[in-house]
Design a protein around this motif. Structure first.
Motif, PDB file in Angstrom:
ATOM      1  N   ASN A  81      31.732  -5.264 -26.603  1.00  0.00           N
ATOM      2  CA  ASN A  81      32.284  -6.516 -27.126  1.00  0.00           C
ATOM      3  C   ASN A  81      32.498  -7.400 -25.901  1.00  0.00           C
ATOM      4  N   TYR A  82      31.746  -8.507 -25.791  1.00  0.00           N
ATOM      5  CA  TYR A  82      31.632  -9.197 -24.506  1.00  0.00           C
ATOM      6  C   TYR A  82      32.343 -10.535 -24.406  1.00  0.00           C
ATOM      7  N   ALA A  83      32.906 -11.069 -25.474  1.00  0.00           N
ATOM      8  CA  ALA A  83      33.471 -12.418 -25.415  1.00  0.00           C
ATOM      9  C   ALA A  83      34.916 -12.416 -24.945  1.00  0.00           C
ATOM     10  N   CYS A  84      35.224 -13.313 -23.991  1.00  0.00           N
ATOM     11  CA  CYS A  84      36.608 -13.590 -23.588  1.00  0.00           C
ATOM     12  C   CYS A  84      37.363 -12.326 -23.195  1.00  0.00           C
ATOM     13  N   ARG A  85      36.696 -11.465 -22.427  1.00  0.00           N
ATOM     14  CA  ARG A  85      37.340 -10.246 -21.940  1.00  0.00           C
ATOM     15  C   ARG A  85      37.095 -10.132 -20.442  1.00  0.00           C
ATOM     16  N   GLN A  86      38.097  -9.639 -19.736  1.00  0.00           N
ATOM     17  CA  GLN A  86      37.973  -9.504 -18.295  1.00  0.00           C
ATOM     18  C   GLN A  86      36.839  -8.548 -17.955  1.00  0.00           C
ATOM     19  N   LYS A 105      33.760  -8.998 -18.629  1.00  0.00           N
ATOM     20  CA  LYS A 105      32.650  -9.123 -19.578  1.00  0.00           C
ATOM     21  C   LYS A 105      32.077 -10.538 -19.473  1.00  0.00           C
ATOM     22  N   GLY A 106      31.518 -11.056 -20.559  1.00  0.00           N
ATOM     23  CA  GLY A 106      30.990 -12.412 -20.562  1.00  0.00           C
ATOM     24  C   GLY A 106      29.521 -12.455 -20.947  1.00  0.00           C
ATOM     25  N   VAL A 107      28.986 -13.668 -20.974  1.00  0.00           N
ATOM     26  CA  VAL A 107      27.606 -13.890 -21.419  1.00  0.00           C
ATOM     27  C   VAL A 107      26.615 -13.139 -20.549  1.00  0.00           C
ATOM     28  N   HIS A 108      26.743 -13.258 -19.233  1.00  0.00           N
ATOM     29  CA  HIS A 108      25.739 -12.665 -18.347  1.00  0.00           C
ATOM     30  C   HIS A 108      25.728 -11.144 -18.437  1.00  0.00           C
ATOM     31  N   GLN A 109      26.903 -10.536 -18.572  1.00  0.00           N
ATOM     32  CA  GLN A 109      26.952  -9.082 -18.726  1.00  0.00           C
ATOM     33  C   GLN A 109      26.332  -8.663 -20.055  1.00  0.00           C
ATOM     34  N   ALA A 110      26.546  -9.461 -21.101  1.00  0.00           N
ATOM     35  CA  ALA A 110      25.949  -9.154 -22.400  1.00  0.00           C
ATOM     36  C   ALA A 110      24.430  -9.245 -22.336  1.00  0.00           C
ATOM     37  N   TYR A 154      24.156  -1.667 -29.570  1.00  0.00           N
ATOM     38  CA  TYR A 154      24.791  -2.736 -30.336  1.00  0.00           C
ATOM     39  C   TYR A 154      25.725  -3.500 -29.419  1.00  0.00           C
ATOM     40  N   LEU A 155      25.650  -4.823 -29.477  1.00  0.00           N
ATOM     41  CA  LEU A 155      26.593  -5.643 -28.737  1.00  0.00           C
ATOM     42  C   LEU A 155      26.989  -6.838 -29.591  1.00  0.00           C
ATOM     43  N   ARG A 156      28.184  -7.354 -29.309  1.00  0.00           N
ATOM     44  CA  ARG A 156      28.680  -8.533 -30.020  1.00  0.00           C
ATOM     45  C   ARG A 156      29.304  -9.501 -29.032  1.00  0.00           C
ATOM     46  N   TYR A 157      29.044 -10.789 -29.267  1.00  0.00           N
ATOM     47  CA  TYR A 157      29.685 -11.865 -28.524  1.00  0.00           C
ATOM     48  C   TYR A 157      30.214 -12.847 -29.558  1.00  0.00           C
ATOM     49  N   VAL A 158      31.496 -12.772 -29.867  1.00  0.00           N
ATOM     50  CA  VAL A 158      32.170 -13.546 -30.915  1.00  0.00           C
ATOM     51  C   VAL A 158      31.480 -13.277 -32.251  1.00  0.00           C
ATOM     52  N   ASP A 159      30.706 -14.241 -32.768  1.00  0.00           N
ATOM     53  CA  ASP A 159      30.076 -14.073 -34.080  1.00  0.00           C
ATOM     54  C   ASP A 159      28.595 -13.751 -33.990  1.00  0.00           C
ATOM     55  N   ASP A 160      28.078 -13.578 -32.787  1.00  0.00           N
ATOM     56  CA  ASP A 160      26.680 -13.181 -32.585  1.00  0.00           C
ATOM     57  C   ASP A 160      26.603 -11.695 -32.268  1.00  0.00           C
ATOM     58  N   VAL A 185      13.411 -12.538 -26.893  1.00  0.00           N
ATOM     59  CA  VAL A 185      14.423 -12.761 -27.927  1.00  0.00           C
ATOM     60  C   VAL A 185      15.486 -13.708 -27.380  1.00  0.00           C
ATOM     61  N   ASP A 186      15.885 -14.687 -28.192  1.00  0.00           N
ATOM     62  CA  ASP A 186      16.935 -15.631 -27.820  1.00  0.00           C
ATOM     63  C   ASP A 186      18.277 -14.906 -27.873  1.00  0.00           C
ATOM     64  N   VAL A 187      18.858 -14.689 -26.691  1.00  0.00           N
ATOM     65  CA  VAL A 187      20.137 -13.985 -26.597  1.00  0.00           C
ATOM     66  C   VAL A 187      21.106 -14.842 -25.788  1.00  0.00           C
ATOM     67  N   LEU A 188      22.067 -15.435 -26.460  1.00  0.00           N
ATOM     68  CA  LEU A 188      23.165 -16.157 -25.816  1.00  0.00           C
ATOM     69  C   LEU A 188      22.685 -17.209 -24.820  1.00  0.00           C
ATOM     70  N   GLY A 189      21.691 -17.975 -25.222  1.00  0.00           N
ATOM     71  CA  GLY A 189      21.232 -19.086 -24.401  1.00  0.00           C
ATOM     72  C   GLY A 189      20.048 -18.786 -23.512  1.00  0.00           C
ATOM     73  N   TYR A 190      19.593 -17.549 -23.482  1.00  0.00           N
ATOM     74  CA  TYR A 190      18.423 -17.161 -22.704  1.00  0.00           C
ATOM     75  C   TYR A 190      17.346 -16.610 -23.637  1.00  0.00           C
ATOM     76  N   ARG A 191      16.082 -16.788 -23.263  1.00  0.00           N
ATOM     77  CA  ARG A 191      14.996 -16.083 -23.927  1.00  0.00           C
ATOM     78  C   ARG A 191      14.685 -14.861 -23.066  1.00  0.00           C
ATOM     79  N   VAL A 192      15.030 -13.699 -23.586  1.00  0.00           N
ATOM     80  CA  VAL A 192      15.046 -12.486 -22.779  1.00  0.00           C
ATOM     81  C   VAL A 192      13.856 -11.595 -23.125  1.00  0.00           C
TER      82      VAL A 192
END
Length: 355
Positions: free
Chosen positions: A105-110, A112-117, A229-235, A278-285
């Motif tokens: 679970n990567y959102a708003c946690r010490q 974690k964050g977008v890049h780690q996700a 499985y990973l989650r970032y807020v509602d994604d 795949v479009d993942v949190l602002g990147y095409r990965v």
């Protein structure tokens, strides 16, 4: 599961309120209400402490505005003194409950964050052939208060802390059910009778958005047995070597979300082959590299031109927009964007017009 109690004295201690003030003012010291609060700091903190201890604390009126980043989002900004209270509450509660969240679970946690996700997804993209992307429709405006309060009470037993969560939720801006959505067991008036929605912009909302889907996360990991499985807020993203397995998980997830009075976004649920990107949190990965999503570069170039125009006319100084520029550079450098960054900055010049 152990429920946490005896937290209230820590929440309302002067030292915790002072720490909360210091966190709340970061990056906002020049604002009038922040400067005024700081000038009367001791008086304001003691007043907050007395109101909380006497249970007469009432939140102020939110400032509501809309930002436009890909799509319009309504932001609800609480008054500064209320943000101090939010930080004071989160200082004590969040570390206790964060340890119960799943690792991915990567959102708003010490830590974690977008890049780690995105790094985690790319690691899995080298092991699995398919990815299922999910998006919860209108997540923040759809969070059900009654269910959320039950979840909070499932973890916490301190009646004073539960009271403060109730106050914050009950005084937050109301979200009308648009469109009107019915769930199994509802009668004609149920969607109108249940209070829903938490404001984007609150520190407490970021935490509660993680908490609301925490049980769902454990369902996916433990009951469905999803390893990737990973989650970032509602994604959310699930990976597998079997498309049939992903289709089965999707059906189970849709049914589980109904229990939380949530639905998947019908146009944002898709299965992809990972080698196609795949479009993942602002990147095409891709498995071996990643690109920045095209619209991200376009939007930043437009903002930078706006900054340059304001700078030229003496309306902004470099330090006013440099943090925003550095933030984008840090985000863009996580992908193969050297050429993009060079083009954007080569075509934008900061020159002060002569009066």
């Amino acid at each position: 599961m152990k429920r946490f109690g005896n937290l209230w004295d820590s929440v309302v201690s002067f030292g915790n309120l002072l720490l909360a003030y210091e966190k709340a003012r970061k990056g906002k010291r020049k604002r009038d209400e922040v400067a005024w609060f700081g000038f009367h700091l001791e008086e304001e903190l003691f007043q907050l402490q007395e109101e909380l201890q006497a249970k007469i604390y009432h939140p102020g009126t939110y400032r509501i505005f809309t930002i436009y980043e890909r799509k319009p989002r309504q932001i609800s900004a609480a008054p500064f003194r209320d943000r101090v209270v939010h930080h004071a509450l989160m200082n004590i509660v969040e570390p206790l409950l964060d340890q119960r969240f799943i690792f991915d679970n990567y959102a708003c946690r010490q830590g974690k964050g977008v890049h780690q996700a995105v790094n985690r997804y790319q690691h899995w993209a080298n092991r699995y052939a398919y990815a299922l992307k999910l998006d919860v429709a209108r997540y923040f405006p759809s969070i059900d208060h009654a269910i959320l309060k039950q979840q909070i009470a499932h973890h916490l037993k301190d009646p004073d802390v539960l009271w403060l969560f109730d106050v914050i939720l009950d005084h937050s801006p109301a979200f009308p059910p648009e469109p009107l959505v019915y769930f199994p067991g509802d009668d004609l008036f149920t969607p109108l009778e249940r209070r829903i929605g938490i404001p984007i912009g609150n520190l407490t909302s970021q935490f509660l958005a993680n908490l609301y889907l925490d049980g769902f996360d454990h369902f996916v990991k433990q009951e469905l047995g999803v390893k990737a499985y990973l989650r970032y807020v509602d994604d959310a993203v699930l990976l597998s070597n079997s498309k049939a397995e992903l289709h089965g998980w999707r059906k189970a997830i849709e049914a589980k979300l109904l229990e939380l009075r949530l639905r998947l976004h019908p146009r944002k649920v898709n299965i992809f082959q990972v080698y196609e990107g795949v479009d993942v949190l602002g990147y095409r990965v891709f498995p071996a590299h990643r690109l920045l999503r095209n619209d991200n570069g376009y939007r930043f170039a437009r903002r930078l031109r706006g900054f340059a125009a304001a700078y030229a006319q003496g309306q902004m100084e470099w330090e006013d927009f440099n943090p925003s520029v550095q933030s984008w550079i840090g985000h863009a450098r996580q992908a193969d964007t050297f050429g993009l960054r060079q083009r954007i900055f080569d075509t934008t010049v900061l020159v002060r017009e002569r009066g």
